[in-house]
Design a protein around this motif. Structure first.
Motif, PDB file in Angstrom:
ATOM      1  N   LEU A  91      41.634  28.802  39.965  1.00 12.11           N
ATOM      2  CA  LEU A  91      41.828  29.561  38.729  1.00 12.11           C
ATOM      3  C   LEU A  91      41.747  31.068  38.991  1.00 12.11           C
ATOM      4  O   LEU A  91      42.493  31.855  38.381  1.00 12.11           O
ATOM      5  CB  LEU A  91      40.778  29.143  37.697  1.00 12.11           C
ATOM      6  N   MET A  92      40.848  31.475  39.888  1.00 16.60           N
ATOM      7  CA  MET A  92      40.789  32.895  40.230  1.00 16.60           C
ATOM      8  C   MET A  92      42.090  33.358  40.887  1.00 16.60           C
ATOM      9  O   MET A  92      42.617  34.438  40.574  1.00 16.60           O
ATOM     10  CB  MET A  92      39.589  33.158  41.157  1.00 16.60           C
ATOM     11  N   ALA A  93      42.630  32.524  41.781  1.00 20.56           N
ATOM     12  CA  ALA A  93      43.879  32.881  42.451  1.00 20.56           C
ATOM     13  C   ALA A  93      45.061  32.911  41.497  1.00 20.56           C
ATOM     14  O   ALA A  93      46.019  33.673  41.683  1.00 20.56           O
ATOM     15  CB  ALA A  93      44.150  31.907  43.597  1.00 20.56           C
ATOM     16  N   SER A  94      45.002  32.079  40.437  1.00 21.50           N
ATOM     17  CA  SER A  94      46.121  32.017  39.487  1.00 21.50           C
ATOM     18  C   SER A  94      46.265  33.292  38.664  1.00 21.50           C
ATOM     19  O   SER A  94      47.258  33.458  37.938  1.00 21.50           O
ATOM     20  CB  SER A  94      45.935  30.812  38.549  1.00 21.50           C
ATOM     21  N   THR A  95      45.287  34.194  38.763  1.00 23.21           N
ATOM     22  CA  THR A  95      45.388  35.456  38.024  1.00 23.21           C
ATOM     23  C   THR A  95      46.667  36.197  38.388  1.00 23.21           C
ATOM     24  O   THR A  95      47.302  36.839  37.540  1.00 23.21           O
ATOM     25  CB  THR A  95      44.161  36.339  38.329  1.00 23.21           C
ATOM     26  N   ARG A  96      47.085  36.098  39.638  1.00 27.87           N
ATOM     27  CA  ARG A  96      48.306  36.796  40.073  1.00 27.87           C
ATOM     28  C   ARG A  96      49.566  36.190  39.456  1.00 27.87           C
ATOM     29  O   ARG A  96      50.620  36.830  39.474  1.00 27.87           O
ATOM     30  CB  ARG A  96      48.396  36.761  41.594  1.00 27.87           C
ATOM     31  N   LEU A  97      49.456  34.970  38.923  1.00 32.66           N
ATOM     32  CA  LEU A  97      50.622  34.344  38.301  1.00 32.66           C
ATOM     33  C   LEU A  97      50.814  34.789  36.856  1.00 32.66           C
ATOM     34  O   LEU A  97      51.898  34.622  36.300  1.00 32.66           O
ATOM     35  CB  LEU A  97      50.478  32.812  38.341  1.00 32.66           C
ATOM     36  N   VAL A  98      49.785  35.335  36.244  1.00 29.64           N
ATOM     37  CA  VAL A  98      49.886  35.656  34.814  1.00 29.64           C
ATOM     38  C   VAL A  98      49.786  37.151  34.530  1.00 29.64           C
ATOM     39  O   VAL A  98      49.922  37.572  33.376  1.00 29.64           O
ATOM     40  CB  VAL A  98      48.789  34.918  34.026  1.00 29.64           C
ATOM     41  N   ALA A  99      49.492  37.975  35.545  1.00 28.67           N
ATOM     42  CA  ALA A  99      49.343  39.421  35.312  1.00 28.67           C
ATOM     43  C   ALA A  99      49.946  40.193  36.478  1.00 28.67           C
ATOM     44  O   ALA A  99      50.120  39.657  37.581  1.00 28.67           O
ATOM     45  CB  ALA A  99      47.869  39.771  35.147  1.00 28.67           C
ATOM     46  N   ALA A 138      31.557  33.212  49.081  1.00 25.67           N
ATOM     47  CA  ALA A 138      32.936  32.707  49.028  1.00 25.67           C
ATOM     48  C   ALA A 138      33.646  33.197  47.768  1.00 25.67           C
ATOM     49  O   ALA A 138      34.795  33.655  47.821  1.00 25.67           O
ATOM     50  CB  ALA A 138      32.939  31.187  49.089  1.00 25.67           C
ATOM     51  N   MET A 139      32.979  33.100  46.618  1.00 21.21           N
ATOM     52  CA  MET A 139      33.599  33.546  45.375  1.00 21.21           C
ATOM     53  C   MET A 139      33.845  35.048  45.378  1.00 21.21           C
ATOM     54  O   MET A 139      34.867  35.540  44.874  1.00 21.21           O
ATOM     55  CB  MET A 139      32.709  33.169  44.179  1.00 21.21           C
ATOM     56  N   SER A 140      32.913  35.817  45.958  1.00 21.37           N
ATOM     57  CA  SER A 140      33.092  37.268  46.027  1.00 21.37           C
ATOM     58  C   SER A 140      34.286  37.630  46.894  1.00 21.37           C
ATOM     59  O   SER A 140      35.076  38.531  46.556  1.00 21.37           O
ATOM     60  CB  SER A 140      31.820  37.922  46.577  1.00 21.37           C
ATOM     61  N   VAL A 141      34.448  36.938  48.013  1.00 19.14           N
ATOM     62  CA  VAL A 141      35.578  37.198  48.908  1.00 19.14           C
ATOM     63  C   VAL A 141      36.898  36.853  48.220  1.00 19.14           C
ATOM     64  O   VAL A 141      37.879  37.606  48.285  1.00 19.14           O
ATOM     65  CB  VAL A 141      35.414  36.411  50.218  1.00 19.14           C
ATOM     66  N   VAL A 142      36.937  35.700  47.543  1.00 16.43           N
ATOM     67  CA  VAL A 142      38.158  35.297  46.843  1.00 16.43           C
ATOM     68  C   VAL A 142      38.504  36.325  45.761  1.00 16.43           C
ATOM     69  O   VAL A 142      39.674  36.723  45.602  1.00 16.43           O
ATOM     70  CB  VAL A 142      37.994  33.897  46.232  1.00 16.43           C
ATOM     71  N   SER A 143      37.487  36.767  45.013  1.00 13.13           N
ATOM     72  CA  SER A 143      37.736  37.759  43.967  1.00 13.13           C
ATOM     73  C   SER A 143      38.296  39.046  44.556  1.00 13.13           C
ATOM     74  O   SER A 143      39.241  39.652  44.013  1.00 13.13           O
ATOM     75  CB  SER A 143      36.439  38.049  43.204  1.00 13.13           C
ATOM     76  N   ALA A 144      37.733  39.483  45.693  1.00 13.30           N
ATOM     77  CA  ALA A 144      38.217  40.707  46.323  1.00 13.30           C
ATOM     78  C   ALA A 144      39.644  40.541  46.839  1.00 13.30           C
ATOM     79  O   ALA A 144      40.466  41.461  46.744  1.00 13.30           O
ATOM     80  CB  ALA A 144      37.279  41.098  47.460  1.00 13.30           C
ATOM     81  N   LEU A 145      39.954  39.370  47.386  1.00 12.94           N
ATOM     82  CA  LEU A 145      41.312  39.125  47.878  1.00 12.94           C
ATOM     83  C   LEU A 145      42.319  39.102  46.740  1.00 12.94           C
ATOM     84  O   LEU A 145      43.408  39.687  46.833  1.00 12.94           O
ATOM     85  CB  LEU A 145      41.345  37.804  48.650  1.00 12.94           C
ATOM     86  N   VAL A 146      41.967  38.386  45.665  1.00 12.68           N
ATOM     87  CA  VAL A 146      42.896  38.285  44.535  1.00 12.68           C
ATOM     88  C   VAL A 146      43.154  39.659  43.928  1.00 12.68           C
ATOM     89  O   VAL A 146      44.295  40.009  43.585  1.00 12.68           O
ATOM     90  CB  VAL A 146      42.326  37.306  43.483  1.00 12.68           C
ATOM     91  N   ARG A 147      42.131  40.474  43.818  1.00 12.16           N
ATOM     92  CA  ARG A 147      42.267  41.767  43.166  1.00 12.16           C
ATOM     93  C   ARG A 147      42.612  42.885  44.143  1.00 12.16           C
ATOM     94  O   ARG A 147      42.736  44.041  43.748  1.00 12.16           O
ATOM     95  CB  ARG A 147      40.957  42.092  42.436  1.00 12.16           C
ATOM     96  N   ASP A 148      42.718  42.503  45.446  1.00 11.10           N
ATOM     97  CA  ASP A 148      43.081  43.474  46.483  1.00 11.10           C
ATOM     98  C   ASP A 148      42.096  44.637  46.495  1.00 11.10           C
ATOM     99  O   ASP A 148      42.473  45.814  46.455  1.00 11.10           O
ATOM    100  CB  ASP A 148      44.515  43.988  46.261  1.00 11.10           C
TER     101      ASP A 148
END
Length: 389
Positions: A91-99, A138-148
């Motif tokens: 769901l965190m990664a899907s942010t790039r699909l909607v914004a 893990a969640m912090s890393v994913v959040s940083a990757l998704v938001r660049d």
């Protein structure tokens, strides 16, 4: 059912983490309300609002399903926690699909940081602080990757501190709950054992001990062959009373090689042997206690063999300033001067090895006071901990 048995039954059928699981799932539902509110406030900024609502609906369904499964343990919790990690990351990664980039690079990811914390909390409760911190990282890393956001200071954003703090705090709480539950379980088990010992002690006292006392009294009154039976009954009465007093005494949780030396000495009591010990436990290393008991047993054996018929022995244990003092006294015929040296020359090592040798190996001293016709008294002093010979 006795109180201790009820407590033990309740503990055996309960999970120490259950209150934490229920509280965490209540928190999950609260954060879901926040996530839906955030979605309603920001949906106009998304490039694909329909997909964003579908993802929020999926988040709501998973929140309800996971809350029930984790609270009731209808499935192995590790499976639900693992699925929780995967779904939250997806769901965190899907942010790039909607914004677009301008939006997701400066805002929360789609499920919001607060809702994503539920996955970290679940891992912390299941695996402890290490699992919670690992999930938070893990969640912090994913959040940083998704938001660049790796090209800026991660700690300027609240995501990583919130996730790591939640993982550490709930992990420590989970470990504390498990330790407290285990200590309470041991206490309930000890209480149940004590209740059973007291019940058996009452039955023995009301039945066997009274019969043995009656046999001893009547045998001595009758005399003759019945007197021997009376003496045997008296010895068994003393042994049973000692056993009951030991079982009723609080034993504590003596871990490792620490034992109560009083119990070893009391077993040597009899109709002709009186043993006196302090009221409080005398805890020493097991090898020290066993050697001291062997010294006392050897001295009492010498009383039985050499002190003469009808001789009585008295054993006194004292605990003074880190030193154990054992006095063994009898009212027998005593030891003539030079008899011990002669016995050692003849190869009889009962005193020189079994008593003096053991005491010296414990770093203690043994003093013998005796004379012909005046009985025998040993005063044995040893340190609480085994010292050099």
């Amino acid at each position: 059912m006795p109180t201790a048995d009820r407590v033990r039954t309740t503990l055996s059928s309960s999970d120490p983490d259950t209150p934490l699981w229920r509280a965490s799932q209540a928190f999950r539902l609260v954060t879901l309300v926040y996530a839906i509110s955030y979605q309603a406030a920001t949906v106009d900024n998304y490039t694909n609002p329909r997909l964003s609502w579908f993802l929020v609906a999926l988040m709501a369904v998973w929140s309800g399903a996971s809350a029930l499964m984790l609270a009731r343990a209808s499935l192995p919790r590790w499976q639900v926690v693992l699925a929780d990690q995967i779904i939250v990351i997806a769901l965190m990664a899907s942010t790039r699909l909607v914004a677009d980039y301008d939006w997701y690079s400066t805002r929360q990811t789609l499920p919001t940081t607060l809702w994503a914390t539920n996955a970290v909390i679940s891992a912390a409760i299941l695996l402890g602080p290490r699992g919670g911190i690992a999930s938070g990282v893990a969640m912090s890393v994913v959040s940083a990757l998704v938001r660049d956001r790796f090209d800026t200071d991660l700690w300027s954003d609240a995501t990583a501190p919130v996730l790591l703090s939640a993982g550490l705090a709930l992990g420590l709480a989970s470990n504390t709950a498990r330790r407290a539950h285990e200590e309470l379980r041991r206490a309930a088990r000890s209480a149940a054992i004590t209740e059973e010992r007291e019940r058996l002690a009452r039955q023995v006292h009301d039945g066997v001990l009274q019969v043995l006392a009656l046999v001893r009294r009547r045998g001595l009154e009758i005399g003759g062959p019945a007197a021997e039976l009376a003496e045997l009954a008296g010895e068994q009465e003393v042994a049973l009373r000692v056993l009951i007093s030991e079982q009723a005494a609080p034993r504590g949780d003596h871990t490792g090689s620490i034992v109560d030396v009083r119990a070893l000495l009391r077993t040597q009591a009899g109709t002709a042997i009186s043993v006196s010990t302090p009221a409080d436990p005398v805890l020493v290393e097991s090898d020290v206690a066993e050697e001291l008991a062997a010294v006392v047993a050897t001295a009492l054996s010498n009383v039985e063999l050499h002190a003469g018929a009808g001789a009585k022995a008295y054993v006194l244990l004292e605990d003074v300033d880190g030193e154990l003092i054992v006095s063994i006294r009898d009212d027998g015929r005593g030891i003539p001067a030079g008899r011990l040296a002669a016995a050692e020359a003849e190869g009889r090592m009962g005193v020189s090895k079994s008593i003096l040798g053991r005491v010296e190996s414990l770093g203690g001293t043994a003093i013998l006071d005796t004379d012909e016709g005046e009985g025998t008294e040993w005063e044995i002093r040893i340190p609480r901990t085994k010292g050099p010979a």
